[in-house]
Design a protein around this motif. Sequence first.
Motif, mmCIF file in Angstrom:
data_model
loop_
_atom_site.group_PDB
_atom_site.id
_atom_site.type_symbol
_atom_site.label_atom_id
_atom_site.label_comp_id
_atom_site.label_asym_id
_atom_site.label_seq_id
_atom_site.Cartn_x
_atom_site.Cartn_y
_atom_site.Cartn_z
ATOM 1 N N PRO A 94 6.431 -19.660 14.397
ATOM 2 C CA PRO A 94 7.480 -18.735 13.933
ATOM 3 C C PRO A 94 7.239 -17.325 14.447
ATOM 4 C CG PRO A 94 6.764 -20.153 12.154
ATOM 5 C CD PRO A 94 5.820 -20.407 13.292
ATOM 6 N N ARG A 95 8.309 -16.670 14.861
ATOM 7 C CA ARG A 95 8.210 -15.355 15.474
ATOM 8 C C ARG A 95 8.346 -14.250 14.436
ATOM 9 N NH1 ARG A 95 11.017 -19.062 17.937
ATOM 10 N NH2 ARG A 95 10.804 -19.503 20.165
ATOM 11 N N ALA A 96 7.799 -13.095 14.788
ATOM 12 C CA ALA A 96 8.077 -11.893 14.006
ATOM 13 C C ALA A 96 9.547 -11.535 14.207
ATOM 14 C CB ALA A 96 7.170 -10.749 14.468
ATOM 15 N N PRO A 97 10.130 -10.758 13.296
ATOM 16 C CA PRO A 97 11.527 -10.339 13.509
ATOM 17 C C PRO A 97 11.722 -9.774 14.911
ATOM 18 C CG PRO A 97 10.784 -9.665 11.333
ATOM 19 C CD PRO A 97 9.571 -10.225 12.047
ATOM 20 N N LEU A 98 12.754 -10.237 15.591
ATOM 21 C CA LEU A 98 12.916 -9.898 17.003
ATOM 22 C C LEU A 98 13.165 -8.417 17.238
ATOM 23 C CD1 LEU A 98 15.024 -12.943 18.261
ATOM 24 C CD2 LEU A 98 12.576 -12.549 18.478
ATOM 25 N N GLU A 99 13.672 -7.727 16.220
ATOM 26 C CA GLU A 99 13.923 -6.294 16.414
ATOM 27 C C GLU A 99 12.636 -5.494 16.551
ATOM 28 O OE1 GLU A 99 14.768 -7.026 11.940
ATOM 29 O OE2 GLU A 99 14.948 -8.099 13.859
ATOM 30 N N TYR A 100 11.500 -6.104 16.178
ATOM 31 C CA TYR A 100 10.212 -5.416 16.283
ATOM 32 C C TYR A 100 9.405 -5.874 17.490
ATOM 33 C CZ TYR A 100 11.440 -4.305 11.470
ATOM 34 O OH TYR A 100 12.112 -3.880 10.341
#
Length: 394
Positions: free
Chosen positions: A164-170
């Motif tokens: 799972p990825r960190a929020p893409l905006e970050y």
Amino acid sequence: MTGHQDTLVIEMDSSLRTPGTGVKGVVRIHPDQASRHELSVVHVELLAVATGVEMKQMENGTHTTPVMREILLDYKEALWDSKAPPMYGHIVQAGFIRCPFAFHFPTHPLPPSYQSIAVSMSAAVRYFVRVTGRLKGWKLSGITHPHIRVVQAFPFVPFDDLPPRAPLEYMPVARHATEIPVRKGIMGGYGNVEAEVFLPAVECFPLFTDIPITVHVKCFSKEMPHFHGSNSSHFTFPLPPSTPNAVELDLIRTCHYDISEHSSNLGSVGGFGKMHPATNGPASHIKTDIGPPTWLQHHGLKHEGRWWQEVTFRSNIVFRCSPTFGIPKLRITYHLELKIPFHGMGNDVHLTIPLDGISSGIYRKAPLEPSTKTLDLHQAYWVLGDIKDIRDAV
């Protein structure tokens, strides 16, 4: 719900499935029709089939040649026998025999649901339930085949293999850029247009997830006398797009099959350009920042300069297409195409933005919420007449 002359009917939902999930439903048998056609046995199957067809335009119409037909998954079980006692769970309701069935998807890798149609080729990976009934009296009843079959398709995607990825905006961003000279007519000086697109720098873009995207455009006029620098009305070309509708950002899918390939435009994304049923958000959701026209003095020539202006669009993309995949003979890839039209021949700005991959965005430890996620599939995916007879064994 699908049926064949009311003799057999499948009742099941067509929601998105993932590895290990169940495929459950009921087959409804019409006793009068079963008796009239001398229906003897009924089987139910869970199937996944990859198909490919080449198409050539001939004088007498379109000639089709099957070039791929592979059964990826085939689970089968007996459902009903006219000579046997009713199986466990069978009930009679409202005059119909109701026979429940249940399958579970394996956990080994399978490609996602997919369908493409082009002038020279079509390809598909379909998942469906097929119910087959054998008829004793098929010749006497006027039916032209010893079997009757009904099918119902549903979409499937594999789990995302990446963590799972960190929020893409970050996430860090990747820059894609182009720059071209433009001229209003066949004579005169050249202006300049610079275009940049910023996306998260990730290995794969997940489905069903807001993906931030920034489109930045800078326009520079041709060189002008310095006295034009006091009035921006002299800046008439090239002017940056002032609304997202003036920018086209399309998702392009390429189907690679053996030595041939074809690309399909899946429509606009992010709210840019012409709206499309799969467009992700209206243009009103795009944040637009338009800078003021600014005079730029030429460093070497004090008596000349040029005007420039920039605009920035910030939006989100949500992909709902089939994830990228590859199987023998067939693989699919994606990229984005940016186009910014400008007046004059050869002045349009084009930028191709490769997408290394698109993954399902669904993880093993995060259960799929029913009916909350859907794939955008070509309508031909749901038309299964061409594979009802994928094999005749019953």
